[in-house]
Structures are given as C-alpha cells and as structure tokens.
Design a protein around this motif. Structure first.
Motif, PDB file in Angstrom:
ATOM      1  N   THR A  40       0.824  -1.214   0.000  1.00 23.66           N
ATOM      2  CA  THR A  40       0.000   0.000   0.000  1.00 23.66           C
ATOM      3  C   THR A  40       0.856   1.262   0.000  1.00 23.66           C
ATOM      4  O   THR A  40       0.369   2.332  -0.347  1.00 23.66           O
ATOM      5  CB  THR A  40      -0.941   0.031   1.216  1.00 23.66           C
ATOM      6  N   PHE A  41       2.141   1.136   0.384  1.00 23.77           N
ATOM      7  CA  PHE A  41       3.051   2.286   0.371  1.00 23.77           C
ATOM      8  C   PHE A  41       3.785   2.410  -0.967  1.00 23.77           C
ATOM      9  O   PHE A  41       4.747   3.172  -1.077  1.00 23.77           O
ATOM     10  CB  PHE A  41       4.063   2.159   1.507  1.00 23.77           C
ATOM     11  N   GLY A  42       3.344   1.651  -1.957  1.00 21.02           N
ATOM     12  CA  GLY A  42       3.909   1.786  -3.294  1.00 21.02           C
ATOM     13  C   GLY A  42       5.073   0.868  -3.596  1.00 21.02           C
ATOM     14  O   GLY A  42       5.699   1.000  -4.655  1.00 21.02           O
ATOM     15  N   VAL A  43       5.386  -0.072  -2.720  1.00 22.92           N
ATOM     16  CA  VAL A  43       6.482  -1.010  -2.952  1.00 22.92           C
ATOM     17  C   VAL A  43       5.951  -2.199  -3.754  1.00 22.92           C
ATOM     18  O   VAL A  43       4.942  -2.801  -3.386  1.00 22.92           O
ATOM     19  CB  VAL A  43       7.095  -1.490  -1.622  1.00 22.92           C
ATOM     20  N   ASN A  44       6.623  -2.505  -4.844  1.00 22.57           N
ATOM     21  CA  ASN A  44       6.226  -3.642  -5.689  1.00 22.57           C
ATOM     22  C   ASN A  44       6.752  -4.926  -5.037  1.00 22.57           C
ATOM     23  O   ASN A  44       7.855  -5.389  -5.338  1.00 22.57           O
ATOM     24  CB  ASN A  44       6.781  -3.472  -7.099  1.00 22.57           C
ATOM     25  N   VAL A  45       5.962  -5.504  -4.159  1.00 29.67           N
ATOM     26  CA  VAL A  45       6.419  -6.668  -3.385  1.00 29.67           C
ATOM     27  C   VAL A  45       6.683  -7.883  -4.271  1.00 29.67           C
ATOM     28  O   VAL A  45       7.709  -8.558  -4.100  1.00 29.67           O
ATOM     29  CB  VAL A  45       5.409  -6.998  -2.266  1.00 29.67           C
ATOM     30  N   PRO A  46       5.811  -8.233  -5.243  1.00 31.78           N
ATOM     31  CA  PRO A  46       6.118  -9.397  -6.095  1.00 31.78           C
ATOM     32  C   PRO A  46       7.451  -9.269  -6.818  1.00 31.78           C
ATOM     33  O   PRO A  46       8.204 -10.231  -6.921  1.00 31.78           O
ATOM     34  CB  PRO A  46       4.941  -9.429  -7.073  1.00 31.78           C
ATOM     35  N   ARG A  47       7.748  -8.068  -7.332  1.00 32.41           N
ATOM     36  CA  ARG A  47       9.035  -7.886  -8.009  1.00 32.41           C
ATOM     37  C   ARG A  47      10.182  -8.020  -7.014  1.00 32.41           C
ATOM     38  O   ARG A  47      11.223  -8.619  -7.332  1.00 32.41           O
ATOM     39  CB  ARG A  47       9.085  -6.508  -8.673  1.00 32.41           C
ATOM     40  N   MET A  48      10.012  -7.491  -5.825  1.00 30.25           N
ATOM     41  CA  MET A  48      11.052  -7.589  -4.816  1.00 30.25           C
ATOM     42  C   MET A  48      11.300  -9.045  -4.414  1.00 30.25           C
ATOM     43  O   MET A  48      12.439  -9.471  -4.219  1.00 30.25           O
ATOM     44  CB  MET A  48      10.664  -6.760  -3.581  1.00 30.25           C
ATOM     45  N   VAL A  49      10.218  -9.816  -4.314  1.00 27.31           N
ATOM     46  CA  VAL A  49      10.338 -11.239  -3.984  1.00 27.31           C
ATOM     47  C   VAL A  49      11.112 -11.962  -5.087  1.00 27.31           C
ATOM     48  O   VAL A  49      12.011 -12.773  -4.813  1.00 27.31           O
ATOM     49  CB  VAL A  49       8.938 -11.865  -3.794  1.00 27.31           C
ATOM     50  N   THR A  50      10.782 -11.674  -6.335  1.00 29.25           N
ATOM     51  CA  THR A  50      11.461 -12.319  -7.459  1.00 29.25           C
ATOM     52  C   THR A  50      12.949 -11.993  -7.469  1.00 29.25           C
ATOM     53  O   THR A  50      13.795 -12.881  -7.630  1.00 29.25           O
ATOM     54  CB  THR A  50      10.825 -11.873  -8.784  1.00 29.25           C
TER      55      THR A  50
END
Length: 294
Positions: A189-199
């Motif tokens: 919700t703070f604008g962090v692309n979590v799926p990309r970060m996980v990858t």
C-alpha cells in the motif's frame, strides 16, 4: 599444549584451515537459503543444484569462450540468478498460496531433474578447473603452509557475507525486505512492488549459490553431484543458526566448519556426523535455532 594432546601443530592448524574453507561454503550457501526462506517461506532444495550450475557455467565459459576465473565470478552469478528468476516466475510463484510441502517437493524434484540433465550431458566424472595464476602457490605462516587460493576463498566468502548482511540489516532495501516478511500487503500500500522484490530476492539468493560454485570449482572440481554432496550439511547449518536468520547463517556456517575440522583431528570417526549431533542438541534446547525467532 600440542605435546599434551599429542598432535603436531601443523596438523592441528591445517584442519582448522580446512574447516574454515568448508565453513566458507556452508556460510555462503546457508546465507542464500536463509534469505529465500526469510522472505518467501520456501525451503529451497534446488539450491545445491544451482550451486553446481554456477560451477558448470564457469567451466563452460572457460572451455568455449576463454573467459577465465575472474570473469566467471561476475558472469556465473548473473546467469544463475537469471535462471532463479525464471524458476520463481514460472513455477514457484504458483505455489505461494499452497502448503509449504508443495514448494519443498517441487524444489527437491527440480534439483533431481537438473542434476540428471547435467549428468546426461557432461557425465558423472569430475572436470578440473584451473586455479588462476595470481592465486597459485602457498604461503608459509610458520605453523602451517597456507595455499593462497584457499585463503582467498575464506576472505572472499567473509566479504560477500558481510556485505550481504549490511545490505539486509542496514539499508532501506533491507528494511523493505524485512517488512515484507511481516506484512506484505501493508508494504504494498506504500507503493512497494512486493512481487518484483520477492522475485529479485530469489534471484539474488540463488546468485550467491552460483558465486559459491565458482569459488568451489578449483577446489572440489566440477561435477553434477557436487551440490547434492553438500546440501544436507548446509540445511543442518541453516536449522542450527535459525531458519531465516541472516547473521545466524553466516556465524553458524563458519563455526560448524571449524568444529567439523577439529573433529577430524580429535575423533575422525565422528567428523561426518558431528554437525547433525549439534543440530539435534540445539533443537532440543532451542527449537527455533540459535538465532531464530520462535
């Protein structure tokens, strides 16, 4: 002291050095495993196969393109990391919502497939990989002779481990990664692309395995089973340090490497089982591991 225990000092310090070398690989591999488990909650049984692929990439680019050891230290982790990203996007991402057993079985099966493919194409025999000319020879330390390349492996592993620890514990990116393990939807919700970060995290974790494979190639030679031979011990190291603990993986990797080396001096028969005995004792006293969270 050495007269009291009846062991020549050269043999004693030689085994300590051998333990540090093994510990360097334990630390780098368990660091990647701990990183992947800490964020993705996946026990990555394919880690050993990707370590093996890193060594093979170094060997192949030397054979067919002439890129030597120093270039392989850059190329192999990138290739293995890219392969890891493809694996995460195509397969592992589909398993996040399922029971952890599915990802464990998938990565175990993937390791067997990769090992089988490399055995089919390159055979079961070991392929020698030359030590770079700059790191050949030995250094007389007084109490022992230290092969320069093996000393380089220990130093390089310590530097890589400390830089990774600093990245994860002392930078904004590291704070995002730690936040993603606690509450990924809130972080998004703070604008962090979590799926990309996980990858990218998965790619970085297996890239560390690829780097360890390049460092290991001149010592252990390059063969399809080199990852399987090591991973059982590395998983024990991760469990002892605490699943998901970065500092625990680094400290425990080096510590248990030295413990294993010293066991070969005082009681050689137990050298292949001492790490598992330590694991059993630690789990009895602290089930989460030495540095793990309950």
């Amino acid at each position: 002291m050495f007269e009291l225990i009846g062991i020549p000092p050269q043999a004693f310090f030689g085994q300590v050095m051998l333990g540090l070398i093994n510990g360097a690989f334990y630390a780098m591999l368990s660091l990647g495993l701990a990183l992947i488990f800490g964020l993705l909650r996946i026990i990555n049984f394919a880690h050993g196969a990707l370590y093996m692929i890193g060594a093979f990439v170094a060997w192949l680019i030397l054979q067919y393109s002439g890129i030597g050891y120093w270039g392989a230290l850059i190329v192999a982790p990138i290739v293995v990391g890219a392969l890891g990203i493809a694996i995460e996007v195509l397969f592992i991402r589909r398993l996040y919502e399922l029971d952890h057993l599915y990802s464990l079985l998938f990565t175990f099966g993937l390791a067997l497939v990769l090992e089988g493919l490399f055995r089919e194409f390159f055979g079961s025999t070991a392929h020698p990989y030359p030590i770079p000319a700059e790191l050949t020879g030995v250094q007389n330390l007084g109490l022992m002779f230290l092969p320069i390349y093996r000393g380089w492996v220990v130093v390089a592993s310590i530097v890589v481990c400390l830089l990774t620890w600093f990245l994860l514990e002392r930078t904004r990116l590291g704070s995002y990664l730690r936040a993603a393990t606690e509450n990924a939807p809130l972080l998004q919700t703070f604008g962090v692309n979590v799926p990309r970060m996980v990858t990218l995290t998965y790619g970085f974790g297996v890239g560390l395995a690829g780097l360890a494979g390049v460092l290991a190639a001149p010592i252990y030679q390059v063969k399809p089973t080199m990852g399987a031979d090591l991973m059982i011990v590395v998983f024990a190291v991760v469990v002892i340090g605490g699943m998901g603990s970065i500092g625990g993986a680094i400290f425990t990797g080096f510590l248990l490497g030295v413990v294993e080396g010293l066991t070969k001096v005082f009681y050689p028969e137990a050298s292949t089982t001492v790490i598992f005995v330590v694991m059993a004792l630690v789990l009895l006293m602290k089930p989460a591991g030495l540095f793990g969270k309950a």
